[in-house]
Design a protein around this motif. Structure first.
Motif, mmCIF file in Angstrom:
data_model
loop_
_atom_site.group_PDB
_atom_site.id
_atom_site.type_symbol
_atom_site.label_atom_id
_atom_site.label_comp_id
_atom_site.label_asym_id
_atom_site.label_seq_id
_atom_site.Cartn_x
_atom_site.Cartn_y
_atom_site.Cartn_z
ATOM 1 N N THR A 163 0.847 -1.186 0.000
ATOM 2 C CA THR A 163 0.000 0.000 0.000
ATOM 3 C C THR A 163 0.881 1.233 0.000
ATOM 4 N N ILE A 164 0.392 2.291 -0.648
ATOM 5 C CA ILE A 164 1.167 3.516 -0.809
ATOM 6 C C ILE A 164 0.346 4.672 -0.274
ATOM 7 N N TYR A 191 9.595 5.351 -9.072
ATOM 8 C CA TYR A 191 8.628 6.339 -8.579
ATOM 9 C C TYR A 191 9.046 7.724 -9.050
ATOM 10 N N HIS A 192 8.104 8.467 -9.640
ATOM 11 C CA HIS A 192 8.386 9.796 -10.175
ATOM 12 C C HIS A 192 7.451 10.807 -9.525
ATOM 13 N N GLY A 236 -1.704 9.265 -5.872
ATOM 14 C CA GLY A 236 -2.305 10.563 -5.597
ATOM 15 C C GLY A 236 -1.423 11.738 -5.982
ATOM 16 N N ARG A 237 -0.121 11.623 -5.767
ATOM 17 C CA ARG A 237 0.770 12.744 -6.007
ATOM 18 C C ARG A 237 1.964 12.389 -6.887
ATOM 19 N N GLY A 238 2.178 11.111 -7.123
ATOM 20 C CA GLY A 238 3.293 10.688 -7.962
ATOM 21 C C GLY A 238 2.835 9.671 -8.988
ATOM 22 N N THR A 276 -11.332 14.574 -19.289
ATOM 23 C CA THR A 276 -9.956 14.827 -19.703
ATOM 24 C C THR A 276 -9.048 13.767 -19.102
ATOM 25 N N SER A 277 -8.129 13.248 -19.890
ATOM 26 C CA SER A 277 -7.164 12.287 -19.375
ATOM 27 C C SER A 277 -6.144 12.993 -18.495
ATOM 28 N N ILE A 278 -5.407 12.216 -17.714
ATOM 29 C CA ILE A 278 -4.361 12.788 -16.867
ATOM 30 C C ILE A 278 -3.328 13.519 -17.713
#
Length: 280
Positions: A2-3, A112-113, A127-129, A267-269
């Protein structure tokens, strides 16, 4: 695994970081101390500073999970948020914690970016990366919007589902393909729309229809709106996508306005971040 990604608040970041992992440490340690001298103990407890592995302040906790497994619970103080990577790993029952950081946790972090540009189509979004390169081919998302019933407005629900597929999917079928089944169950069908309609540039089948029947002996008519794409196996550019709406038929005008707005404004990401980057 889990992240969790938690934004920094105002004030002392060092204290905020401790407030994230110390309660987890204390609870795990308390559990271990209670059972460490009894035959039921599985695993143990480890706390390590692993900052050198992540390039940011980082703490690893290893403690018992279920059925002899262990949690590798890692907290990383990223510049813009606190990252928590919690991995359940299989340990031999009764084996003491080793604080092993050679497996999935580090592999995840290497891929991870945190940038918001040049997002590939086959990313796994958090959520943020985002991450890419772990050969992850299965991803799914479910999103819901719901307008509650009031004295003047009927209830309307909107559902969005998307997932990648390892095998080819069947083409979307018209509701008319099961007309005989509906007739056999005394369910009336009124087809309002049945057409090909693009959704964020992707072709798909849009159908809007009303099913009429009886519920507990009372006549009831329900409006359904559905849009589906013909997915392609193992293609992140063509996952299975389903947009669905459900409401009482009396809410048809309101429902169709919401439905059309959802399709026209989706709209896509990648497109959303490109727009934000361009400031338009």
């Amino acid at each position: 695994m889990t992240i969790e990604e938690t934004d920094w608040g105002r004030g002392d970041r060092a204290q905020q970081f401790r407030d994230m992992w110390e309660p987890v440490r204390d609870e795990a340690r308390k559990h271990y101390d209670v059972y460490k001298n009894t035959p039921v103990v599985r695993g143990g407890f480890v706390q390590e500073d692993v900052s050198e592995h992540f390039g940011h302040p980082a703490v690893l906790l290893c403690y018992s999970a279920q059925n002899g497994a262990h949690w590798i619970d890692t907290f990383v103080a990223m510049p813009d948020w606190i990252l928590r990577i919690k991995e359940e790993t299989a340990y031999e029952i009764g084996k003491e914690c080793l604080g092993d950081l050679k497996g999935t946790t580090l592999d995840f972090f290497r891929h991870y970016h945190t940038d918001r540009s040049n997002l590939p189509a086959d990313l796994f979004w958090t959520g943020r990366g985002w991450m890419r390169g772990m050969k992850t081919r299965y991803e799914s998302i479910d999103a819901y919007a719901w307008r509650a019933k009031s004295e003047t407005t009927p209830e309307i629900s909107l559902t969005f589902r998307a997932y990648t597929s390892a095998t080819p999917d069947e083409p979307a079928k018209s509701i008319t393909s099961i007309r005989k089944i509906l007739d056999g169950n005394n369910i009336g069908l009124k087809l309002l729309r049945s057409r090909q309609r693009p959704f964020e540039g992707m072709p798909g089948l849009e159908e809007v229809f009303i099913l009429s029947g009886h519920e507990c002996g009372i006549p009831k008519s329900t409006l359904f709106a559905e849009w589906a794409i013909e997915t392609e196996a193992k293609n992140p550019q063509r996952p299975a996508l389903y947009l669905e709406m459900l409401c009482d038929a009396e809410a048809q005008d309101d429902a169709l306005r919401i439905w059309d707005a959802a399709i026209d404004n989706f709209t896509s990401i990648q497109a959303w971040h490109a727009k934000m980057k361009g400031g338009r």
